[in-house]
Design an enzyme around this catalytic site. Structure first.
Site, mmCIF file in Angstrom:
data_model
loop_
_atom_site.group_PDB
_atom_site.id
_atom_site.type_symbol
_atom_site.label_atom_id
_atom_site.label_comp_id
_atom_site.label_asym_id
_atom_site.label_seq_id
_atom_site.Cartn_x
_atom_site.Cartn_y
_atom_site.Cartn_z
ATOM 1 N N LYS A 114 -10.994 -2.195 -5.758
ATOM 2 C CA LYS A 114 -11.731 -0.972 -6.100
ATOM 3 C C LYS A 114 -10.802 0.099 -6.639
ATOM 4 C CE LYS A 114 -12.185 -0.734 -1.180
ATOM 5 N NZ LYS A 114 -13.165 -1.172 -0.210
ATOM 6 N N LYS A 131 -5.427 -9.072 -7.690
ATOM 7 C CA LYS A 131 -6.665 -9.167 -6.913
ATOM 8 C C LYS A 131 -7.729 -8.221 -7.458
ATOM 9 C CE LYS A 131 -7.733 -9.042 -2.649
ATOM 10 N NZ LYS A 131 -7.832 -8.776 -1.215
ATOM 11 N N LYS A 152 0.821 -1.214 0.000
ATOM 12 C CA LYS A 152 0.000 0.000 0.000
ATOM 13 C C LYS A 152 0.852 1.258 0.000
ATOM 14 C CE LYS A 152 -4.514 -1.369 1.670
ATOM 15 N NZ LYS A 152 -5.548 -1.169 2.672
#
Ligand code: TRP
Length: 340
Positions: free
Chosen positions: A203, A200, A116
């Site tokens: 969003k 994956k 991230k």
């Protein structure tokens, strides 16, 4: 309501944007299945969401939308506790104690932080770094024994177990925190992008065609499945062969997750065929299963008062348990409490 056992489940979903079928299959669907057997706490983890930048207005709306999605998916607010994390202050309080239990070395190993934070690690929030300690607090403040999560959260669960063990050991309070078990269904908790079976479903993917949102209308679902990547072959006859075709394997995981038909049966059913029939059957299943949820979420979002009532009720129930734990923790750690 009395449950068949005394075990406690806690799980959480971030209110950070459109939920998709990966969130549904990896998390929410399992929550629904567990609620009759466990004491369940289902949290909307708004404090986790702000570890990265959020638009405040949209964050509030997304929080309600996750609550609406829980309910529309079949979580019964009378049977399970539904609440938002920031409304129960013991989460943050216990997280601070855990910040002082967790070792830097443990956090440095967390792969989700690395993913991230990306290349610009220096510019990531410190909240993102200690995110797993807050997650451990979410779980342990209810002394949860079981945690249904997606495959990507396995490492955070292991850290939670380490924190529980270290706390119990350091403060000589064996068995104060239980060592929680993850509940992970490998196949359906790792739903991949419809465009690239190695990524994956997310969003944050720029392509809308990579995911199916829980708010997609039927025609969008059909279009996205039609465009989904498959393979330049026909359906192989063996599961091991299918697994080598990442995108086909992913469509079968989605199909199986929504239809409850076992994957090997689907492989048998479509063996030797090209993928168009599989796709149209899968679209039918998705539309049939998602339509009622989508419709209900939209309806609930028209009644913010009702959703707020549910969340307030959940907050009160959650607080009763969480407050007791944090009081005990402060006492164990040696923090002075003023008696009234
Ligand atoms: N980190 C989880 C995710 O991104 C969300 C989460 C926060 C969670 N706290 C939790 C999941 C506690 C399970 C239990 O999916």
């Amino acid at each position: 309501m009395s449950k068949i056992n005394n075990n406690t489940v806690l799980s959480g979903v971030q209110p950070s944007g459109d939920l998709h079928i990966g969130n549904y299959l990896g998390a929410i669907k399992n929550f629904v299945n567990m609620q009759n057997n466990y004491n369940c706490f289902f949290c909307i983890v708004d404090l986790h969401a702000i570890t990265v930048k959020q638009d405040p207005k949209i964050l509030k709306r997304n929080t309600l939308e996750v609550a609406a999605t829980y309910i529309a998916s079949g979580i019964d607010p009378k049977n399970s506790v539904i609440f938002n994390q920031s409304s129960v202050s013991a989460h943050s309080e216990l997280a601070w104690v855990f910040n002082c239990v967790t070792r830097m070395g443990w956090l440095n190993r967390m792969t989700q932080f690395k993913d991230k934070a990306g290349k610009d690690k220096e510019n990531a929030s410190s909240g993102l770094f200690i995110y797993p300690n807050l997650m451990a607090a979410d779980i342990l403040v209810y002394k949860a024994t079981h945690v249904p999560v997606g495959d990507d959260q396995k490492q955070h669960l292991e850290l939670t177990r380490d924190i529980a063990q270290k706390f119990n050991r350091d403060f000589n309070c064996e068995d104060f925190f239980p060592i929680p078990e993850p509940i992970i269904d490998k196949n359906i908790s790792r739903i991949m992008s419809l465009k690239d079976g190695s990524q994956k479903m997310s969003k944050s993917d720029l392509s809308e065609y990579s995911r199916i949102s829980l708010l997609d209308e039927s025609d969008e679902i059909i279009k996205k499945i039609k465009k989904a990547k498959t393979a330049d072959s026909v359906m192989p006859g063996k599961i091991e062969e299918v697994q080598k075709l990442a995108e086909v394997n992913n469509l079968l995981n989605i199909y199986s997750g929504f239809s409850e038909i076992e994957k090997y049966k689907l492989v048998e059913q479509y063996e030797g065929q090209n993928f168009s029939k599989l796709k149209s059957d899968l679209s039918d299943v998705l539309v049939e299963r998602l339509n009622p949820i989508t419709t209900e979420v939209k309806k609930l979002m028209q009644d913010i008062g009702y959703l707020s009532e549910i969340l307030l009720d959940g907050q009160n129930k959650a607080n009763q348990v969480a407050q007791k734990t944090i009081n005990d923790v402060y006492d164990i750690v040696g923090l002075h409490r003023n008696e009234a």
